[in-house]
Design an enzyme around this catalytic site. Structure first.
Site, short mmCIF file in Angstrom:
data_model
loop_
_atom_site.label_atom_id
_atom_site.label_comp_id
_atom_site.label_asym_id
_atom_site.label_seq_id
_atom_site.Cartn_x
_atom_site.Cartn_y
_atom_site.Cartn_z
N LEU A 136 -2.89 -5.31 3.04
CA LEU A 136 -3.28 -4.68 1.78
C LEU A 136 -4.66 -4.11 2.03
O LEU A 136 -5.51 -4.80 2.61
CB LEU A 136 -3.38 -5.71 0.65
CG LEU A 136 -2.16 -6.04 -0.16
CD1 LEU A 136 -2.50 -7.08 -1.23
CD2 LEU A 136 -1.54 -4.82 -0.81
N ASP A 137 -4.90 -2.88 1.62
CA ASP A 137 -6.22 -2.32 1.87
C ASP A 137 -7.28 -3.05 1.05
O ASP A 137 -6.97 -3.82 0.13
CB ASP A 137 -6.24 -0.80 1.66
CG ASP A 137 -5.94 -0.38 0.26
OD1 ASP A 137 -6.47 -0.98 -0.69
OD2 ASP A 137 -5.18 0.59 0.08
N LYS A 138 -8.52 -2.81 1.39
CA LYS A 138 -9.66 -3.48 0.76
C LYS A 138 -9.66 -3.30 -0.76
O LYS A 138 -10.05 -4.20 -1.49
CB LYS A 138 -10.95 -2.91 1.38
CG LYS A 138 -12.21 -3.55 0.93
CD LYS A 138 -13.40 -2.93 1.66
CE LYS A 138 -14.70 -3.49 1.15
NZ LYS A 138 -15.85 -2.90 1.84
#
Length: 176
Positions: A39-41
């Site tokens: 999951l991206d930041k």
């Protein structure tokens, strides 16, 4: 023995154990487990971690068609046309997406506050959708919603295949 962990990733956490900034190492102290996908930041919610390479590949390989479900807060009040476009699949720079399951929802009452909060604009409403996809392209849901004219403000993954976020508190994990 295979270990499988479900983690509720907070906003701003980098989905790896090493490196600069707020990483998984600040929340999970289990040796030799790795995230299944990322999951991206800027995204929140369910991350599955395991020490089983075969299981990791089975879940993350695009050919396995594992469904991933997200709650998405959008900039603007999404239209039926935009929802139908998402359901049909949209053309992104890396090609046509597979059709998605999409429905407009109300903001879930159980949802935690995000830190920092999502920006609010007085004259532009927001809306929420639940979207399920079987692909895992880089920032796919964000690119899909932007493509139909409703950029993503907040993205929370709530399910990967049979695993659900359920009642896991933000920044906490459970062994499965």
């Amino acid at each position: 023995m295979a270990k499988v962990v479900a983690f509720n990733k907070p906003f701003g956490v980098i989905c790896q154990f090493s490196g600069e900034g707020d990483t998984l190492a600040n929340y999970i102290n289990i040796p030799n487990i790795y995230p299944v996908g990322r999951l991206d930041k800027d995204s929140e919610g369910l991350v599955i971690l395991t020490n089983d390479g075969k299981l990791q590949n089975k879940i993350s390989n695009p050919k396995s068609n594992k469904t991933k479900t997200y709650l998405v807060q959008l900039d603007g009040d999404i239209t039926k046309e935009a929802i139908n476009d998402l359901k049909a699949g949209v053309v992104l720079k890396d090609g046509l997406t597979k059709p998605a399951f999409v429905k407009k929802i109300h903001q879930p009452e159980w949802l935690w506050d995000r830190t920092p909060p999502v920006r609010k604009r007085i004259l532009i409403p927001t809306s929420w959708i639940e979207i399920s996809i079987t692909e895992g392209r880089n920032r796919q849901v964000r690119r899909m919603t932007a493509n139909v004219g409703f950029p993503t403000l907040r993205l929370i993954r709530i399910q990967i295949d049979k695993w659900k976020l359920a009642s896991i508190k933000v920044g906490s994990y459970v062994s499965l």
